[in-house]
Scaffold this motif. Structure first.
Motif, PDB file in Angstrom:
ATOM      1  N   VAL A 152       0.837  -1.207   0.000  1.00 12.02           N
ATOM      2  CA  VAL A 152       0.000   0.000   0.000  1.00 12.02           C
ATOM      3  C   VAL A 152       0.871   1.256   0.000  1.00 12.02           C
ATOM      4  CG1 VAL A 152      -1.627   1.342   1.385  1.00 12.02           C
ATOM      5  CG2 VAL A 152      -2.007  -1.108   1.031  1.00 12.02           C
TER       6      VAL A 152
ATOM      7  N   PHE B  12       0.625   4.238  -2.698  1.00 10.03           N
ATOM      8  CA  PHE B  12       0.321   5.603  -2.285  1.00 10.03           C
ATOM      9  C   PHE B  12       1.487   6.541  -2.601  1.00 10.03           C
ATOM     10  CE2 PHE B  12      -2.994   4.466   1.226  1.00 10.03           C
ATOM     11  CZ  PHE B  12      -3.957   4.328   0.253  1.00 10.03           C
TER      12      PHE B  12
ATOM     13  N   HIS C 156      -1.386   7.389  -6.059  1.00 13.30           N
ATOM     14  CA  HIS C 156      -2.726   6.844  -6.290  1.00 13.30           C
ATOM     15  C   HIS C 156      -3.676   7.308  -5.184  1.00 13.30           C
ATOM     16  CE1 HIS C 156      -1.892   4.316  -9.718  1.00 13.30           C
ATOM     17  NE2 HIS C 156      -0.828   3.811  -9.120  1.00 13.30           N
TER      18      HIS C 156
ATOM     19  N   ARG D 135      -6.468   5.783  -4.216  1.00 15.04           N
ATOM     20  CA  ARG D 135      -6.931   4.666  -3.396  1.00 15.04           C
ATOM     21  C   ARG D 135      -6.380   3.372  -3.952  1.00 15.04           C
ATOM     22  NH1 ARG D 135     -13.280   3.275  -4.737  1.00 15.04           N
ATOM     23  NH2 ARG D 135     -13.097   3.208  -7.011  1.00 15.04           N
TER      24      ARG D 135
ATOM     25  N   SER E 277      -8.549   4.375   0.968  1.00 22.96           N
ATOM     26  CA  SER E 277      -8.241   5.708   0.449  1.00 22.96           C
ATOM     27  C   SER E 277      -6.906   6.206   0.968  1.00 22.96           C
ATOM     28  CB  SER E 277      -9.348   6.699   0.840  1.00 22.96           C
ATOM     29  OG  SER E 277     -10.577   6.337   0.242  1.00 22.96           O
ATOM     30  N   ASN E 278      -6.221   6.940   0.127  1.00 23.27           N
ATOM     31  CA  ASN E 278      -4.932   7.518   0.484  1.00 23.27           C
ATOM     32  C   ASN E 278      -5.155   8.679   1.452  1.00 23.27           C
ATOM     33  OD1 ASN E 278      -2.384   8.657   0.609  1.00 23.27           O
ATOM     34  ND2 ASN E 278      -2.031   8.591  -1.590  1.00 23.27           N
TER      35      ASN E 278
ATOM     36  N   ARG F 134      -1.938  13.256  -5.015  1.00 19.83           N
ATOM     37  CA  ARG F 134      -2.613  12.371  -5.965  1.00 19.83           C
ATOM     38  C   ARG F 134      -2.047  12.632  -7.349  1.00 19.83           C
ATOM     39  NH1 ARG F 134      -7.182  12.404  -9.428  1.00 19.83           N
ATOM     40  NH2 ARG F 134      -7.692  14.564  -8.883  1.00 19.83           N
TER      41      ARG F 134
END
Length: 298
Positions: free
Chosen positions: A95, A99, A103, A105, A142-143, A148
């Motif tokens: 993850v 992230f 990204h 999410r 979600s990040n 983003r």
């Protein structure tokens, strides 16, 4: 209890990872041959990244992150080794990498009413809808960070491109012919990415796929990597570069090239830190007193 260690997966780990994947009792493959060695290899580098957990020198768990759709392609622990914390840390590594690429999410799917289903819910992932006819349920995370990175339409990049033009022309008065226009950034073979910080568009970067006329290997030329000044020094340019490189890798392109200049020490430091090496002019470029040409094998 033996100490657990974690590291990036390598090609040499594929047999152990495959054995673990086949041995699990839940989320079993109806046809184990469907997951090939080539898929393991692709998701190690071209399509994503992988990590393993070792105990006493043996691989006991692994995870894979898929870059293109920001998903967890695999997370499995050897039967009998559950509950040691390997899965939690391997999930964090996957993850964190996704992230770090900007990204918004991360997604995954797993069998409903399984140990994995309960595990992801306990880690704070949002449980979504059941996949019709599959017995699987979707999860998303979600990040929580501000960055983003996503595709950007050239028409939305006007302020960034204008600021980039002004910045470059103030340092290299004759550089205008090398600056890709908004129209050029919208042509086939060009990918333009934007970087948003807390919802505000603050940077961009592009890569142009090039097939040399002399029959040489295809390469991607990095173009228009630029941030508004107030957002520099936060790792955004590095994340943009990594995403642009992954776009090339996903297409099977293993060479990235770029042109920069001697009056951009921060950019030069970024590119060197990412593994770019000096080379001579390429394509239509010619050597001059300020130009710097670099490339990297992906």
């Amino acid at each position: 209890m033996s100490e657990l260690s974690f590291r990036p997966a390598t090609l040499a780990d594929i047999p152990a990872m495959s054995a673990i994947r086949i041995a699990v009792q839940e989320n079993r493959l109806s046809n184990p041959a469907r997951i090939t060695r080539q898929m393991y290899e692709d998701y190690l580098h071209r399509l994503g990244r992988g990590w393993v957990c070792e105990s006493d020198g043996d691989v006991i768990a692994f995870s894979y992150a898929a870059a293109e759709d920001a998903s967890i392609w695999a997370l499995f622990t050897e039967p009998g080794r559950e509950g040691l914390g390997a899965g939690k840390q391997l999930l964090r590594l996957a993850v964190g990498w996704l992230f770090g690429l900007g990204h918004a999410r991360v997604l995954l799917g797993t069998g409903a009413n399984t140990r994995a289903d309960r595990f992801y819910a306990a880690q704070g992932w949002a449980r979504g809808a059941m996949r019709p006819g599959s017995g699987e349920v979707d999860y998303s995370l979600s990040n929580p960070g501000p960055l983003r990175i996503a595709p950007l339409a050239p028409a939305e990049a006007g302020a960034l491109l204008a600021a980039s033009d002004a910045y470059m022309l103030s340092r290299y008065p004759a550089v205008g012919s090398h600056l890709e226009s908004a129209a050029a950034l919208g042509r086939p073979g060009v990918s333009l990415l934007g970087a948003w910080w807390d919802g505000q568009l603050v940077g961009c970067g592009a890569v142009k796929l090039v097939q040399p006329d002399d029959g040489g290997p295809a390469y991607g030329e990095i173009k228009r990597v630029f941030l508004f000044e107030a957002w520099r020094g936060r790792g955004i340019s590095k994340a943009l570069m990594q995403r642009l490189e992954l776009l090339l890798q996903i297409q099977g392109v293993t060479l990235a090239r770029l042109e920069t200049g001697i009056h951009q020490p921060e950019a030069l430091a970024l590119y060197r830190g990412l593994g770019y090496q000096p080379r001579g002019p390429f394509g239509s470029y010619v050597a001059d007193a300020t130009g710097v040409f670099m490339e990297k094998c992906l």
